[in-house]
Design a protein around this motif. Structure first.
Motif, short mmCIF file in Angstrom:
data_model
loop_
_atom_site.label_atom_id
_atom_site.label_comp_id
_atom_site.label_asym_id
_atom_site.label_seq_id
_atom_site.Cartn_x
_atom_site.Cartn_y
_atom_site.Cartn_z
N HIS A 20 36.71 70.57 48.99
CA HIS A 20 37.17 70.40 50.36
C HIS A 20 37.16 71.76 51.05
O HIS A 20 37.96 72.63 50.71
CB HIS A 20 38.57 69.80 50.41
CG HIS A 20 38.59 68.34 50.13
ND1 HIS A 20 39.75 67.63 49.91
CD2 HIS A 20 37.58 67.42 50.06
CE1 HIS A 20 39.45 66.35 49.70
NE2 HIS A 20 38.15 66.22 49.79
N THR A 35 34.39 66.72 57.30
CA THR A 35 35.20 65.58 56.90
C THR A 35 35.46 65.66 55.41
O THR A 35 34.51 65.80 54.62
CB THR A 35 34.47 64.25 57.21
OG1 THR A 35 34.13 64.22 58.59
CG2 THR A 35 35.33 63.06 56.86
N HIS A 36 36.72 65.60 55.01
CA HIS A 36 37.06 65.60 53.60
C HIS A 36 36.90 64.18 53.07
O HIS A 36 37.57 63.26 53.53
CB HIS A 36 38.50 66.10 53.38
CG HIS A 36 38.65 67.54 53.71
ND1 HIS A 36 39.87 68.11 53.94
CD2 HIS A 36 37.75 68.54 53.84
CE1 HIS A 36 39.72 69.40 54.20
NE2 HIS A 36 38.43 69.67 54.16
N ASP A 37 36.01 64.02 52.10
CA ASP A 37 35.74 62.71 51.51
C ASP A 37 36.71 62.43 50.37
O ASP A 37 37.23 63.36 49.74
CB ASP A 37 34.30 62.65 51.01
CG ASP A 37 33.29 62.88 52.13
OD1 ASP A 37 33.60 62.56 53.30
OD2 ASP A 37 32.18 63.38 51.84
N ASP A 38 36.94 61.16 50.10
CA ASP A 38 37.88 60.75 49.04
C ASP A 38 37.44 61.20 47.65
O ASP A 38 38.27 61.32 46.76
CB ASP A 38 38.06 59.23 49.04
CG ASP A 38 38.80 58.74 50.28
OD1 ASP A 38 39.53 59.55 50.91
OD2 ASP A 38 38.66 57.56 50.63
N ASP A 39 36.15 61.45 47.47
CA ASP A 39 35.66 61.85 46.14
C ASP A 39 35.78 63.35 45.89
O ASP A 39 35.29 63.87 44.91
CB ASP A 39 34.21 61.39 45.95
CG ASP A 39 33.23 62.06 46.90
OD1 ASP A 39 33.66 62.85 47.77
OD2 ASP A 39 32.02 61.78 46.78
N GLY A 40 36.44 64.08 46.82
CA GLY A 40 36.65 65.51 46.63
C GLY A 40 35.58 66.37 47.28
O GLY A 40 35.65 67.59 47.22
N THR A 42 33.08 67.49 50.75
CA THR A 42 33.16 67.65 52.20
C THR A 42 31.83 67.25 52.80
O THR A 42 30.78 67.69 52.33
CB THR A 42 33.48 69.10 52.59
OG1 THR A 42 34.74 69.49 52.02
CG2 THR A 42 33.55 69.27 54.10
#
Length: 77
Positions: A20, A35-40, A42
């Protein structure tokens, strides 16, 4: 039919990097939206003016020492 931009034309891209990134890096990365993605990861999204600017962004990502996961042109139709 999908038309992709040529080397000297603007195009929308999504680049993904591992980890991130702090939002303060956005200006150094061409003002792309982070955008920070749920899988760690960006995601960096936005319009890139041409291939020269894209290569500059890739060099900045390299210089940050983060792992580049993917580069994708986004269909703007």
């Amino acid at each position: 039919m999908t038309r992709h931009a040529g080397p000297g034309e603007p195009a929308a891209y999504t680049l993904r990097v591992a980890g991130h990134l702090d939002p303060h890096w956005a200006p150094a990365l061409g003002g792309l939206a982070l955008t920070h993605d749920d899988d760690g990861a960006t995601s960096l999204s936005g319009v890139v003016a041409d291939q020269a600017e894209l290569h500059g962004l890739l060099a900045r990502i390299r210089d940050l020492g983060v792992t580049l996961l993917s580069v994708a042109i986004v269909d703007q139709t």
